[in-house]
Design a protein around this motif. Structure first.
Motif, PDB file in Angstrom:
ATOM      1  N   THR A 130       0.826  -1.196   0.000  1.00 33.77           N
ATOM      2  CA  THR A 130       0.000   0.000   0.000  1.00 33.77           C
ATOM      3  C   THR A 130       0.865   1.252   0.000  1.00 33.77           C
ATOM      4  OG1 THR A 130      -1.650  -1.224   1.251  1.00 33.77           O
ATOM      5  CG2 THR A 130      -1.916   1.144   1.150  1.00 33.77           C
TER       6      THR A 130
ATOM      7  N   LEU B  59       2.422   1.576  -3.436  1.00 33.63           N
ATOM      8  CA  LEU B  59       1.423   2.022  -4.404  1.00 33.63           C
ATOM      9  C   LEU B  59       1.138   3.515  -4.229  1.00 33.63           C
ATOM     10  CD1 LEU B  59      -0.448   1.233  -6.694  1.00 33.63           C
ATOM     11  CD2 LEU B  59      -2.168   0.613  -4.999  1.00 33.63           C
ATOM     12  N   ALA B  60       1.062   3.969  -2.993  1.00 35.64           N
ATOM     13  CA  ALA B  60       0.839   5.391  -2.722  1.00 35.64           C
ATOM     14  C   ALA B  60       1.996   6.235  -3.261  1.00 35.64           C
ATOM     15  CB  ALA B  60       0.656   5.627  -1.232  1.00 35.64           C
TER      16      ALA B  60
ATOM     17  N   LEU C 150       3.938   5.413  -5.783  1.00 43.14           N
ATOM     18  CA  LEU C 150       3.820   5.397  -7.243  1.00 43.14           C
ATOM     19  C   LEU C 150       2.741   6.368  -7.710  1.00 43.14           C
ATOM     20  CD1 LEU C 150       4.104   1.583  -8.045  1.00 43.14           C
ATOM     21  CD2 LEU C 150       5.800   3.352  -8.513  1.00 43.14           C
ATOM     22  N   GLU C 151       1.621   6.399  -6.991  1.00 44.35           N
ATOM     23  CA  GLU C 151       0.541   7.319  -7.346  1.00 44.35           C
ATOM     24  C   GLU C 151       0.997   8.766  -7.214  1.00 44.35           C
ATOM     25  OE1 GLU C 151      -2.604   6.016  -4.769  1.00 44.35           O
ATOM     26  OE2 GLU C 151      -3.275   4.485  -6.183  1.00 44.35           O
TER      27      GLU C 151
ATOM     28  N   HIS D 263       3.222   9.524 -10.127  1.00 39.40           N
ATOM     29  CA  HIS D 263       2.384   9.606 -11.323  1.00 39.40           C
ATOM     30  C   HIS D 263       1.713  10.982 -11.400  1.00 39.40           C
ATOM     31  CE1 HIS D 263      -1.056   8.594 -13.975  1.00 39.40           C
ATOM     32  NE2 HIS D 263      -0.175   7.789 -14.544  1.00 39.40           N
ATOM     33  N   ALA D 264       1.176  11.446 -10.279  1.00 42.73           N
ATOM     34  CA  ALA D 264       0.514  12.749 -10.234  1.00 42.73           C
ATOM     35  C   ALA D 264       1.507  13.883 -10.476  1.00 42.73           C
ATOM     36  CB  ALA D 264      -0.173  12.930  -8.884  1.00 42.73           C
TER      37      ALA D 264
ATOM     38  N   ASP E  72       2.298  13.982 -14.087  1.00 43.83           N
ATOM     39  CA  ASP E  72       1.150  14.519 -14.796  1.00 43.83           C
ATOM     40  C   ASP E  72       1.162  16.046 -14.752  1.00 43.83           C
ATOM     41  OD1 ASP E  72      -1.121  13.882 -16.323  1.00 43.83           O
ATOM     42  OD2 ASP E  72      -2.442  14.200 -14.614  1.00 43.83           O
TER      43      ASP E  72
ATOM     44  N   LYS F 129       5.942   8.413 -16.994  1.00 42.27           N
ATOM     45  CA  LYS F 129       4.587   8.279 -16.457  1.00 42.27           C
ATOM     46  C   LYS F 129       3.999   6.926 -16.838  1.00 42.27           C
ATOM     47  CE  LYS F 129       0.060  10.441 -16.625  1.00 42.27           C
ATOM     48  NZ  LYS F 129      -0.773  11.411 -17.317  1.00 42.27           N
TER      49      LYS F 129
ATOM     50  N   LYS G 151       2.731   3.901 -14.439  1.00 37.78           N
ATOM     51  CA  LYS G 151       1.371   3.368 -14.596  1.00 37.78           C
ATOM     52  C   LYS G 151       1.412   1.855 -14.739  1.00 37.78           C
ATOM     53  CE  LYS G 151      -3.071   3.929 -15.507  1.00 37.78           C
ATOM     54  NZ  LYS G 151      -4.008   4.510 -14.571  1.00 37.78           N
TER      55      LYS G 151
ATOM     56  N   MET H 178       2.138   0.303 -11.467  1.00 40.52           N
ATOM     57  CA  MET H 178       0.972   0.361 -10.587  1.00 40.52           C
ATOM     58  C   MET H 178      -0.027  -0.747 -10.938  1.00 40.52           C
ATOM     59  SD  MET H 178       0.458   4.514 -10.423  1.00 40.52           S
ATOM     60  CE  MET H 178      -1.290   4.412 -10.297  1.00 40.52           C
ATOM     61  N   THR H 179      -0.253  -0.983 -12.210  1.00 45.55           N
ATOM     62  CA  THR H 179      -1.217  -2.010 -12.607  1.00 45.55           C
ATOM     63  C   THR H 179      -0.677  -3.417 -12.371  1.00 45.55           C
ATOM     64  OG1 THR H 179      -0.496  -1.894 -14.908  1.00 45.55           O
ATOM     65  CG2 THR H 179      -2.385  -0.546 -14.307  1.00 45.55           C
TER      66      THR H 179
END
Length: 51
Positions: A3, A6-7, A9-10, A13-14, A17, A41, A45, A48-49
């Motif tokens: 978790t 993943l946070a 990575l998010e 990613h943001a 962006d 990016k 992504k 993350m997937t």
């Protein structure tokens, strides 16, 4: 543990962006920089997937 990863990575990613958006809004966007940012990016992504 995943978790937190993943946070992170998010968040990356943001950030990418927002950097892409800022670069694309410039009067003469650096196409090479945009391509690099978009590639990073996409890699994030995909990671993350895969989680």
């Amino acid at each position: 543990m995943q978790t937190g990863h993943l946070a992170a990575l998010e968040a990356k990613h943001a950030l990418l962006d927002s950097q892409i958006l800022a670069e694309s809004r410039r009067p003469s966007p650096d196409q090479e920089a945009l391509a690099t940012l978009k590639k990073r990016k996409l890699q994030i992504k995909q990671e993350m997937t895969a989680q």
